[in-house]
Write an enzyme that holds these catalytic residues in place. Structure first.
Site, PDB file in Angstrom:
ATOM      1  N   ARG A 141       0.850  -1.189   0.000  1.00 24.58           N
ATOM      2  CA  ARG A 141       0.000   0.000   0.000  1.00 24.58           C
ATOM      3  C   ARG A 141       0.887   1.240   0.000  1.00 24.58           C
ATOM      4  O   ARG A 141       1.938   1.256   0.652  1.00 24.58           O
ATOM      5  CB  ARG A 141      -0.890   0.019   1.262  1.00 24.58           C
ATOM      6  CG  ARG A 141      -2.068  -0.928   1.208  1.00 24.58           C
ATOM      7  CD  ARG A 141      -3.136  -0.417   0.229  1.00 24.58           C
ATOM      8  NE  ARG A 141      -4.294  -1.277   0.108  1.00 24.58           N
ATOM      9  CZ  ARG A 141      -4.537  -2.081  -0.939  1.00 24.58           C
ATOM     10  NH1 ARG A 141      -3.683  -2.161  -1.931  1.00 24.58           N
ATOM     11  NH2 ARG A 141      -5.653  -2.782  -0.975  1.00 24.58           N
ATOM     12  N   HIS A 150       0.540  -0.519 -10.407  1.00 27.59           N
ATOM     13  CA  HIS A 150      -0.386  -1.358  -9.639  1.00 27.59           C
ATOM     14  C   HIS A 150      -0.720  -2.646 -10.402  1.00 27.59           C
ATOM     15  O   HIS A 150      -1.897  -2.966 -10.623  1.00 27.59           O
ATOM     16  CB  HIS A 150      -1.662  -0.566  -9.302  1.00 27.59           C
ATOM     17  CG  HIS A 150      -2.332  -1.070  -8.049  1.00 27.59           C
ATOM     18  ND1 HIS A 150      -2.880  -0.248  -7.090  1.00 27.59           N
ATOM     19  CD2 HIS A 150      -2.523  -2.335  -7.585  1.00 27.59           C
ATOM     20  CE1 HIS A 150      -3.388  -0.980  -6.110  1.00 27.59           C
ATOM     21  NE2 HIS A 150      -3.178  -2.252  -6.390  1.00 27.59           N
TER      22      HIS A 150
END
Lengths: 310, 310
Positions: free
Chosen positions: A225, A273
């Site tokens: 994250r 991502h």
């Protein structure tokens, strides 16, 4: 007939509708999957933050909210959510994440970028890298993803240290925990992999203080994250050479803005991502299994602990 | 006192002298290591083609020639060499080779170059890669190096096929052999790793015919020997898209000449013969162990079969 409300984006509906119905059929569940069940009539909600659902209070007969996403930080604090919440742990996503982590760790460990960037006709060998046995790797996070990636690295010969907030035992990984254990997990390590959930406790866990602990030139891989890293502390550590390189897949703002210093820093690799894709077929099997369990009175898989936040 | 002649380059002498003497001391061997023993007085020769020794016939009391190199193609055909010849199989080199192979296979498998080359501020996800379980890899060569790399890939989830000239059985690898087995080993595979010795039988084993067999877009990794590939056939297969990418560490001429088409081909990564470094400390332990074995009347490790050529 069990009513399941699909509460995610139009794009997600296109991706998941057929795959969910196939998984329900395979699990012999008689399910009416729809985007328009009345709140009082929905027994389950398949949820992603990509949709507009914010208020869970009208769903008075809902037995569980089943997330399509692994990260639940955008829903776990929702005060209207009183139903049990399950995270997504897609087996093919665990595999994909492990592959990404091993690929990036080996790339940094072997100093491959020197060669990948140097296709210029000049034959020049770099430094002889250490063997894996001489280059310890620290996994911050020992959930399903951290354990799978850590064990794969250990099987290749790396000494693997793992850190988690509360104590964990994983055979083959040297486990540390809590505030007190973080320093020991990081001290002198050759590489750090971040696979922690995003919580108030884990925010900026990599900061000026913790980045000073690894061996000089250690690398950072973050497929976890964006909030786990104090970005300016990492940029300083890269500048000083304390950190030798970083591969980052997640950011506080995504897409990472075009002018962000990470894009132009030669020691940073940005990946958009892509560390772990959720594969619809595999993920829908997990949703179906959780509905089957709930209906049979068995405990849900990957139930979120609302206190811990994951 | 056992006389051991060191027959390799000046640079090798600087690298190996102390490490060899340390390994001999550790093995409790009383050895006089020198570059100038008279031929009749040398009981063993530590050899690399980097030195000038060509004529082994005066070494009438030499019990074995111990190569510092894994590849023996530059000495195995020497008609004056009648003494037993042992190859170098350095455990740290096996480990390093495994790391290189896994790193390159994962890089191609995950399509990482798209991201490594695209640090241009544009956030763009590539195709979702298959999981390892859906992407078979073929190891050509099942010696110490091929087995170690193949087993590591299998442990990460790849279906691994192995091919060798004569039949081999390796648990966890789907083994093929001989002319007849080559087609089955290559047909539909997602990636090929070359770890065969250089012999007349293996020359150009990757040619126009064999390169047509893998799945379209399969990749090639060659840390073995340059002679294994028909270079113009590989360049054609890259141009047509039949082969999607190649990472090559060894070449017919090294250093690879500056103008060679491999350097400028965007689908080819050239690494400058760095897949596996021989680490002096580890390699010298193997030399010492072979002298100990010979003196004790035990069979040598890694003895070369002169008929097979490796």
């Amino acid at each position: 007939m069990i009513n399941v409300l699909f509460a995610a984006s139009d794009a997600d509906w296109r991706t998941y509708e057929a795959a969910l119905n196939a998984a329900f059929a395979k699990a012999r569940l008689a399910i009416d999957l729809s985007r328009s069940h009345a709140p009082k009539e929905a027994s389950y909600i398949v949820y992603a933050p990509s949709g507009s659902l914010q208020d869970f209070s009208p769903f008075t007969d809902c037995k569980a909210v089943l997330s399509l996403w692994a990260g639940v930080e955008r829903i776990v604090g929702n005060q209207t959510l009183t139903q049990p919440l399950a995270r997504m742990v897609d087996p093919s996503m665990v595999q994909g994440m492990m592959e990404y982590v091993v690929a990036q760790v080996l790339r940094h460990h072997l100093g491959m970028d020197r060669y990948l960037r140097g296709q210029d006709g000049v034959w020049q060998q770099g430094e002889m890298p250490p063997v894996a046995q001489d280059n310890p790797i620290t996994m911050l996070g020992l959930g399903e993803l951290g354990r799978a990636a850590g064990l794969a690295l250990a099987s290749l010969g790396f000494p693997v240290r793992g850190w988690s907030r509360s104590p964990r035992k994983v055979a083959g990984i040297d486990c540390y925990h809590g505030e007190a254990g973080l320093g020991d997990a990081l001290k002198g390590t050759g590489g750090i992999v971040l696979l922690l959930p995003s919580t108030t406790e884990t925010e900026n866990i990599l900061n000026a203080r913790s980045l000073a602990l690894p061996a000089k030139g250690a690398f950072v891989v973050n497929p976890g994250r964006g909030t786990l890293i104090d970005d300016s502390a990492l940029l300083s550590a890269l500048k000083s050479g304390q950190i030798g390189g970083a591969t980052l897949d997640v950011f506080r703002t995504e897409p990472l803005p075009e002018g962000h210093p990470y894009w132009s820093n030669p020691k940073v690799t940005v990946t958009p991502h892509i560390a772990a894709f959720t594969r619809p077929g595999s993920a829908c099997g997990v949703i179906a299994e959780n509905i089957r369990r709930s209906e049979a009175g068995e405990p849900l898989l990957y139930l979120v602990d609302r206190g811990r936040g994951y």
